[in-house]
Design an enzyme around this catalytic site. Structure first.
Site, mmCIF file in Angstrom:
data_model
loop_
_atom_site.group_PDB
_atom_site.id
_atom_site.type_symbol
_atom_site.label_atom_id
_atom_site.label_comp_id
_atom_site.label_asym_id
_atom_site.label_seq_id
_atom_site.Cartn_x
_atom_site.Cartn_y
_atom_site.Cartn_z
ATOM 1 N N GLU A 128 -5.888 50.236 27.655
ATOM 2 C CA GLU A 128 -6.542 48.699 27.151
ATOM 3 C C GLU A 128 -8.008 48.075 27.956
ATOM 4 O OE1 GLU A 128 -4.201 46.959 25.164
ATOM 5 O OE2 GLU A 128 -2.011 48.273 25.379
ATOM 6 N N CYS A 187 -10.373 39.784 27.296
ATOM 7 C CA CYS A 187 -10.820 40.979 26.820
ATOM 8 C C CYS A 187 -11.422 39.638 25.505
ATOM 9 C CB CYS A 187 -9.954 41.833 26.786
ATOM 10 S SG CYS A 187 -8.700 41.648 26.988
HETATM 11 P P1 NAD Z 1 -10.658 46.239 36.360
HETATM 12 O O1 NAD Z 1 -11.243 47.329 35.342
HETATM 13 O O2 NAD Z 1 -12.162 45.824 37.483
HETATM 14 O O3 NAD Z 1 -9.496 46.287 37.293
HETATM 15 C C1 NAD Z 1 -8.289 46.780 36.875
HETATM 16 C C2 NAD Z 1 -7.983 47.948 37.911
HETATM 17 O O4 NAD Z 1 -8.152 48.866 38.022
HETATM 18 C C3 NAD Z 1 -7.322 46.865 38.858
HETATM 19 O O5 NAD Z 1 -6.101 46.765 39.345
HETATM 20 C C4 NAD Z 1 -8.276 47.822 39.860
HETATM 21 O O6 NAD Z 1 -7.731 47.592 41.254
HETATM 22 C C5 NAD Z 1 -7.948 49.303 39.307
HETATM 23 N N1 NAD Z 1 -9.119 49.651 39.523
HETATM 24 C C6 NAD Z 1 -10.410 50.028 39.957
HETATM 25 N N2 NAD Z 1 -10.891 51.454 39.968
HETATM 26 C C7 NAD Z 1 -9.957 51.922 40.057
HETATM 27 C C8 NAD Z 1 -10.429 54.066 40.060
HETATM 28 N N3 NAD Z 1 -10.935 53.599 40.862
HETATM 29 N N4 NAD Z 1 -8.792 53.692 40.024
HETATM 30 C C9 NAD Z 1 -8.167 53.424 39.445
HETATM 31 N N5 NAD Z 1 -8.430 51.736 39.389
HETATM 32 C C10 NAD Z 1 -8.844 51.402 39.902
HETATM 33 O O7 NAD Z 1 -10.949 45.343 35.673
HETATM 34 P P2 NAD Z 1 -11.068 43.603 36.435
HETATM 35 O O8 NAD Z 1 -11.998 43.060 36.607
HETATM 36 O O9 NAD Z 1 -9.180 43.464 36.558
HETATM 37 O O10 NAD Z 1 -10.196 42.873 34.338
HETATM 38 C C11 NAD Z 1 -11.325 42.815 33.597
HETATM 39 C C12 NAD Z 1 -11.420 43.621 32.877
HETATM 40 O O11 NAD Z 1 -10.158 44.094 31.912
HETATM 41 C C13 NAD Z 1 -12.475 43.037 31.346
HETATM 42 O O12 NAD Z 1 -13.477 44.156 30.913
HETATM 43 C C14 NAD Z 1 -11.365 42.810 29.942
HETATM 44 O O13 NAD Z 1 -11.989 43.541 28.843
HETATM 45 C C15 NAD Z 1 -10.433 43.333 30.280
HETATM 46 N N6 NAD Z 1 -8.476 43.928 29.745
HETATM 47 C C16 NAD Z 1 -8.413 43.806 29.114
HETATM 48 C C17 NAD Z 1 -7.309 43.731 28.370
HETATM 49 C C18 NAD Z 1 -6.983 44.002 27.036
HETATM 50 O O14 NAD Z 1 -5.566 44.062 26.177
HETATM 51 N N7 NAD Z 1 -7.801 44.899 26.132
HETATM 52 C C19 NAD Z 1 -6.745 42.494 28.482
HETATM 53 C C20 NAD Z 1 -6.970 42.126 29.681
HETATM 54 C C21 NAD Z 1 -8.904 42.868 30.314
#
Ligand code: NAD
Length: 542
Positions: free
Chosen positions: A297, A331
């Site tokens: 997501e 999001c």
């Molecule tokens: P992010 O992508 O920076 O981090 C999300 C998770 O991924 C964290 O746990 C992080 O540690 C992990 N991560 C980071 N690099 C990684 C890698 N290389 N491999 C595996 N895992 C890794 O996102 P964020 O800042 O935590 O959240 C904000 C984002 O989430 C926004 O883009 C928002 O739109 C999205 N979001 C989407 C939904 C949805 O339902 N579509 C819901 C909530 C948030």
């Protein structure tokens, strides 16, 4: 009767289900109880949280210090940061635990979810208070987060019971049965913006379907995740079935995603990381005998169209809530508003007045509607976009954080108008309290601008014209379309949530087919024509 009425009559009805009510903070006793929870939790700040693998607390040479975004000098707690070795151990343990967990009856697994939900109800204000401190969530947003987490537990428990009934399709001489089995080891990687709800949703979906789980929470919300882990453990789920693996995503993420013993990756977060995970998971190392399932997501760049005949009071209220709730860090948040030319000036005027009336301040204060943003990086990124807005667009509302900036990561609400739909502000996900307003000459124009992004998550339209609303249903390319109402605040089952294009891969969270992604369907067909079965052997007949 219109086509839409026909469709409604033909539609399948959803199963009866009751969402967890949100707290009514207009009642003095609720405000008092929440204020008390904030005090109680404040006394627990500053503790240390270990990694937990196979039920055992594990220490690490690295840690993550979690700061309160409203008061950056306040440490919420320190969490051990897992290494690649810890990630590998957690996968080995999860693989071993799977052999027993998969045999637990589905109804029994559903009961565990109901126990977790019950504990969340008991600890409701306390859990919300942790989110106020760790993520800067204002009261109502934090309360909604707990309610949604409870809903994921109760709804997925209900859905699993329904899926647990095999489908039979017999013919004379042939018995056919269709049923589901779990996939195996699930890695759950979550964001910080719904620190309890999203992590709970992905984790309990994997658990109730019989998978074992490695929970990798976002760095910024690892303490809220530790609270969820406590409740999972207290429900009696056996050690090893869930591991708590906080850590830096870029360090342990690849070790988890690429591990040949992992079967499913449930990710919610940014597009950049989601696409990277999808790519890494697609690579089949020699020791791996299956193709990994990825559920991702991702982000959005969501638009609301304001038609020329829209009720502007209602539109402004809905847009304010959708754009600035939790400082636009959802999001689903509205970050683009497309207004039909005849309504443009009047709309901007009212949006300006309403935005300027929002209360901006620390999240623990009950009147706050706009709190801080999550951390220093977010603050800098959003401020860069504000600079672009000042240079390229017409500023309608700009808010100076003033004194607040000394204490935490504050960005006030911003509205920019006369925006080129191709500009960075109109195309990139900003994830902060910044709204881009654009003018459309015609409705065709408005739909074209709304659809001109890589994302397809949420969208909305305010209009009094049934014909134009019907066009929105047909022409707006989004996973969740909201008409004459805000575009955030999706409720489990009522508004199953998720997008497509660059907004996500997979079925909607909180929807009736979400659990299927964690399952493998099996069909067994047996020829039952009499052929004279072999008599039981001596051993069998003893
Ligand atoms: P992010 O992508 O920076 O981090 C999300 C998770 O991924 C964290 O746990 C992080 O540690 C992990 N991560 C980071 N690099 C990684 C890698 N290389 N491999 C595996 N895992 C890794 O996102 P964020 O800042 O935590 O959240 C904000 C984002 O989430 C926004 O883009 C928002 O739109 C999205 N979001 C989407 C939904 C949805 O339902 N579509 C819901 C909530 C948030």
């Amino acid at each position: 009767m219109s086509d839409t009425d026909d469709q409604k009559q033909a539609a399948r009805k959803a199963e009866p289900y009751q969402n967890e009510p949100h707290t009514d903070f207009s009642r003095a006793e609720n405000r008092k109880a929440f204020a008390q929870a904030l005090k109680d939790v404040e006394e627990q700040l500053g503790r240390e949280y270990p990694i937990v693998i196979d039920g055992k607390a594990v220490s690490s040479r690295k840690s993550i210090v979690s700061l309160n975004p409203s008061h950056k000098s306040q440490t919420v707690g320190t969490v051990m940061a897992a290494t690649v070795d810890h990630a590998e151990q957690a996968v080995t343990i999860a693989r071993r635990a799977f052999e027993q967990w998969r045999k637990v009856e589905a109804t029994h697994r559903a009961e565990y979810l109901e126990l977790i939900a019950a504990e969340m109800r008991n600890r409701r204000y306390e859990l919300a208070a942790w989110m106020v401190y760790e993520c800067g969530k204002p009261w109502m947003e934090a309360d909604g987060d707990v309610a949604e987490a409870i809903d994921f537990c109760t709804y997925y428990a209900m859905q699993m019971r329904l899926l647990d009934v095999p489908v039979q399709c017999d013919y004379p001489g042939e018995e056919n049965i269709y049923f589901y089995q779990p996939r195996g080891v699930a890695v759950v990687i979550s964001p910080w913006n719904f620190p309890l709800a999203i992590l709970t949703g992905m984790t309990v979906a994997a658990l109730v379907t019989g998978n074992t789980v490695i929970m990798k929470p976002a760095e910024q919300s690892s303490i809220v995740a530790a609270k969820l882990f406590e409740m999972i453990r207290d429900s009696g789920i056996p050690d090893g079935v869930v591991s708590y693996l906080p850590g830096y995503g870029e360090e342990i993420g690849p070790a988890l995603v690429e591990n040949p013993d992992v079967d499913v990756i449930a990710f919610t977060g940014s597009r950049e990381v989601g696409l990277l995970i999808n790519k890494q998971a697609a690579d089949n190392p020699p020791a791996q005998t299956h193709v990994k399932k990825v559920i991702a997501e991702m982000g959005g760049k969501n638009a609301i169209i304001v038609d020329e005949d829209a009720d502007l009071d209602e539109a402004v209220q809905g847009i304010i809530g959708s754009a600035f709730g939790f400082s636009g860090q959802k999001c689903s948040a509205c970050s683009r508003v497309i207004v039909l030319a005849p309504a443009y000036d009047a709309f901007l005027d009212r949006l300006k007045g309403a935005t300027e009336s929002l209360q901006f301040g620390p999240a623990e204060q009950p009147g706050t509607t706009i709190g801080p943003v999550i951390d220093e990086d977010a603050l800098e990124r959003i401020n860069d976009y504000i600079e672009i807005g000042r240079e390229e667009c017409t500023p309608i509302v700009t808010t100076d954080a003033g004194e607040l900036a000394k204490h935490g990561f504050y960005v006030g609400p911003h509205v920019f108008a006369d925006i080129d739909p191709e500009s960075r502000i109109a195309q990139q996900e900003i994830f902060g309290p910044l709204v881009a307003v654009m003018k459309a000459r015609t409705l065709d124009d408005a739909f074209e601008i709304a659809n001109r992004t890589d994302y397809a998550l949420t969208g909305g339209m305010y209009s009094r014209s049934p014909k134009n609303l019907a066009r929105a249903r047909a022409e707006m390319r989004v996973g969740n379309l909201y008409l004459n109402r805000p575009i955030t605040g999706a409720l489990v089952q009522r508004h199953p949530f998720g997008g497509y294009q660059m907004s996500g891969i997979g079925s909607k969270a909180g929807g009736h087919d979400y659990l299927l992604q964690f399952l493998i369907p099996i069909a067994v067909s047996e020829n039952t024509m009499r052929r004279g079965f072999a008599p039981p052997s001596d051993e069998e007949s003893v």
